[in-house]
Design an enzyme around this catalytic site. Structure first.
Site, PDB file in Angstrom:
ATOM      1  N   LYS A 104      16.286 -13.135 -13.372  1.00 30.70           N
ATOM      2  CA  LYS A 104      16.168 -11.827 -14.090  1.00 30.70           C
ATOM      3  C   LYS A 104      17.392 -10.896 -13.532  1.00 30.70           C
ATOM      4  CE  LYS A 104      13.183  -9.060 -11.077  1.00 30.70           C
ATOM      5  NZ  LYS A 104      12.590  -9.739 -10.170  1.00 30.70           N
ATOM      6  N   THR A 155       2.452  -2.517 -31.437  1.00 29.24           N
ATOM      7  CA  THR A 155       0.976  -2.372 -31.010  1.00 29.24           C
ATOM      8  C   THR A 155       0.243  -1.813 -32.330  1.00 29.24           C
ATOM      9  OG1 THR A 155      -0.581  -1.090 -29.699  1.00 29.24           O
ATOM     10  CG2 THR A 155       1.578  -0.029 -30.402  1.00 29.24           C
ATOM     11  N   THR A 182     -10.508 -14.445 -26.112  1.00 31.38           N
ATOM     12  CA  THR A 182     -11.204 -14.383 -27.325  1.00 31.38           C
ATOM     13  C   THR A 182     -10.263 -13.511 -28.319  1.00 31.38           C
ATOM     14  OG1 THR A 182     -13.096 -14.294 -26.238  1.00 31.38           O
ATOM     15  CG2 THR A 182     -13.190 -13.611 -28.386  1.00 31.38           C
ATOM     16  N   HIS A 188       6.267   2.222 -29.503  1.00 31.49           N
ATOM     17  CA  HIS A 188       6.013   3.676 -29.497  1.00 31.49           C
ATOM     18  C   HIS A 188       6.900   4.313 -30.912  1.00 31.49           C
ATOM     19  CE1 HIS A 188       3.675   5.101 -26.073  1.00 31.49           C
ATOM     20  NE2 HIS A 188       4.235   3.969 -25.681  1.00 31.49           N
ATOM     21  N   LYS A 207      -1.484   2.408 -31.149  1.00 33.66           N
ATOM     22  CA  LYS A 207      -1.051   3.924 -31.320  1.00 33.66           C
ATOM     23  C   LYS A 207      -0.795   4.242 -32.659  1.00 33.66           C
ATOM     24  CE  LYS A 207       1.242   2.680 -27.009  1.00 33.66           C
ATOM     25  NZ  LYS A 207       0.328   3.076 -26.095  1.00 33.66           N
ATOM     26  N   ARG A 209      -5.999   9.413 -10.039  1.00 32.93           N
ATOM     27  CA  ARG A 209      -6.334   9.751 -11.423  1.00 32.93           C
ATOM     28  C   ARG A 209      -7.652  10.209 -11.679  1.00 32.93           C
ATOM     29  NH1 ARG A 209      -2.061   6.242 -14.633  1.00 32.93           N
ATOM     30  NH2 ARG A 209      -0.420   5.918 -13.209  1.00 32.93           N
ATOM     31  N   SER A 269      16.808  -6.997 -18.376  1.00 26.76           N
ATOM     32  CA  SER A 269      15.825  -5.929 -18.409  1.00 26.76           C
ATOM     33  C   SER A 269      16.016  -4.742 -18.184  1.00 26.76           C
ATOM     34  CB  SER A 269      14.538  -6.550 -17.891  1.00 26.76           C
ATOM     35  OG  SER A 269      13.383  -5.883 -17.850  1.00 26.76           O
ATOM     36  N   SER A 282       8.757   5.450 -23.901  1.00 23.94           N
ATOM     37  CA  SER A 282       7.498   6.339 -24.189  1.00 23.94           C
ATOM     38  C   SER A 282       7.459   7.679 -23.331  1.00 23.94           C
ATOM     39  CB  SER A 282       6.082   5.439 -24.098  1.00 23.94           C
ATOM     40  OG  SER A 282       6.040   5.415 -22.830  1.00 23.94           O
TER      41      SER A 282
END
Lengths: 407, 407
Positions: free
Chosen positions: B156, B245, B278, B217, B248, B21, B137, B189
């Protein structure tokens, strides 16, 4: 399945042990820190002095930081709008990484949203890069390092805190050909003691191990340019990966690693905790870069910080209070019981307007519960007088031991 | 042990597969987004249009957000100076959590530094609260959910993407008395498809499972107040934990969960990824709160966003390009090879000033490499014309298939 009953049980355990945490709701006033306003649950307000913040040098209100943040907001907007790979790399991120790489004398640096995730993501990714990696981890390492070491189920050895002989035994017992990494801290945040950096580097050389140091409670505050204890002791070149934060002495937010170009490139490419998360807002990166740059030359602030810590420790010792003193800027007063610690903290807050959060398990081992003071260059002599008087009165009032547990 | 050689190997694997990348260094100009400036590695600059950002609604430059951030900076300073427990809880954090709880109709909300860490920390902590928990999941869940589910080695089950029958089989095969949680997303997404929320809620009721949805999203963009697909479909009350979030559609930074008071209280108390980091800078919390509040009423922006996506998809389909269309705001064009995808991205950037990052493994499965476009209300008709012309030319120039892989 009664899920609520299970939650009740989990919460009851905390209440029973006296370590249920109540967050204190505060509002700082820029320019007046460490003074702030405490908003009680009933909405009423009281002026307080913060004595437990990790904005160690007061940089969170420094004009050079705030100006940089305002400018970046005006120039570029609020968030970055993407992960580092998908539209979220900006000139602000690049500048900050260059500033940090220079700070530590490394080829490269890599930003994360926190030093917690920097530790977790890096330590959990290294075994992918070095198959069979054994991580030697100090038993008092921060939770984020523990999580990172544990995450992928790689081989780990826990050495007794700062015990170089124990570390040597563990290293010697393993296959000499196995890849190895020693993970430790320069300043342990709850006792304020220093890691034996040089001795660990010597062992790393002897056994062919990489070195990983967490300088979260040292960057900005130690070393002639704020490069941490590794800079102060001229050992940074012997450390492969330095982890640091922008949220404590630098007063903003975010974390990082500094290392070789190749190592940062590999972590950047393989760590999910780096790849799949929105990058820091440009304004945060701009403020942090300004803070790092400023503290490369502001030695006076570092000196005053150390002086404040020395003075506070001297005065608390003068009262015979059980403080731990390892010569760092952190001033822990041991209480040794979660309920008493909370009670003292409440009395300081309500009776004296002094805010110091009780520190309980799991942040510190049970039986070492404490009040942890963080004096800074922005705490004036009057605030310190008030604190000393309050502690003296409370210790007498509660008939607490003096000096018994002092380190 | 030659550590550098191992790093070379790890990096070479990426280069060999054509999925190394390269971060594109961009600088937005406030008020001009999606226009921005690309800074090349040699320092030269070129104006570009960003077509792959996740600032879906352009809120990152909205005055209501920026004003709130400036104000908080002036009032309170840069960073919070502590973890939520130790001096880092401010009125800004409380207000934002109240705003989010209200958005989703939940009793409580809990802030994290990112939605990545919100997923990771919450999903890895739930098995501590519900011993024996089995997590079901979706196989295409985001990396942060996968990391959270994996972290503590709890039980899971992975169900085939959006396959409710498979999920039923898995649920039916397990002990009816075991605590269970189904984790999935509302909008995936990379394909832009929707999760079968109602069917999953029905199964959860039938098998006594908790429900966990990632609305990262979708929040801000779906539902009459921006509460996501669960609000649009009036299903929020049937979801136990909603993850979202602020980085976005809300244009700032940070992540959260919204849930019952007890559940948030327990996660707050037991998740290391929440406890030991923090808190968000007050200015970030202030900007995010302003954005959430604003989007509760700005339906026009949501409508325009959907219209833009529809138009772009229609026009790309008109060219016969292999797009995936599930009716959401995300517009993926499948290329199916990492090297070709990178090449197309480079040609768009250099030849047309159009920035769309190539999406490769591990973000999407191998063989489904793609260009992923994110049209927004701030992309004008002229920008869309340019994009369409460029794609048409490139597809012809590279003799790429048209429509073959269209969904």
């Amino acid at each position: 399945m009664d899920y609520n009953a299970k939650l009740d049980e989990a919460l009851k355990r905390l209440h029973d042990e006296g370590r249920y945490r109540t967050f204190i709701d505060i509002e700082r006033e820029k320019g007046n820190y460490p003074h702030a306003t405490w908003r009680r649950p009933d909405g009423s307000e009281q002026p307080i002095t913060v004595w437990c913040g990790n904005d160690y040098l007061g940089m969170g209100q420094h004009p050079v930081v705030l100006d940089a943040m305002h400018e970046a907001l005006d120039a570029t907007g609020a968030g970055s709008g993407g992960t580092r790979n998908i539209s979220g790399t900006t000139v602000y991120h690049k500048r900050l990484e260059a500033e940090i790489a220079d700070l530590h004398g490394k080829e490269s640096a890599l930003l994360f949203t926190s030093a917690y995730i920097a530790n977790d993501a890096t330590l959990s990714t290294l075994p992918k890069l070095f198959p069979g990696l054994i991580i030697y981890s100090d038993e008092l390492n921060h939770a984020s390092m523990i999580e990172g070491v544990r995450r992928n189920g790689g081989a780990k050895r826990i050495f007794r805190h700062n015990d170089v002989e124990h570390l040597r035994e563990l290293l010697a017992a393993d296959d000499p050909a196995a890849p190895k990494l020693i993970a430790f801290e320069s300043v342990y945040s709850m006792d304020g003691d220093f890691g034996p950096i040089e001795a660990i580097c010597d062992l790393a050389d002897e056994f062919g191990a990489l070195t990983y140091i967490d300088e979260v409670h040292a960057v900005g505050m130690y070393g002639p340019r704020g490069g941490g204890v590794t800079e102060r002791d001229r050992l940074a070149h012997r450390i492969d990966i330095i982890n640091g934060t922008l949220a404590k002495a630098y007063g903003v937010m975010g974390g990082y690693i500094a290392a070789s170009f190749k190592l940062c490139d590999a972590i950047r490419s393989y760590a999910p905790g780096f790849i799949f998360t929105t990058s820091l807002p440009p304004t945060v990166a701009a403020g942090a870069a300004a803070s790092v740059r400023h503290l490369k030359t502001d030695q006076a602030r570092r000196d005053l910080h150390q002086q404040q810590a020395k003075t506070l420790k001297l005065r608390l010792k003068g009262l015979g209070l059980p403080i731990i003193d390892h010569g760092s800027h952190i001033v822990p007063v041991i209480v040794g019981d979660p309920v008493h610690t909370k009670k003292l903290s409440d009395m300081l807050l309500e009776g004296y307007g002094i805010y110091v959060q009780p520190i309980n398990f799991p942040t510190v081992p049970r039986g070492t519960e404490r009040l942890r003071f963080t004096p800074s260059p922005v705490h004036g002599p009057e605030e310190m007088d008030k604190l000393i008087r309050a502690m003296d009165q409370l210790w007498s009032h509660c008939a607490l031991n003096r000096a018994e547990l002092a380190g």
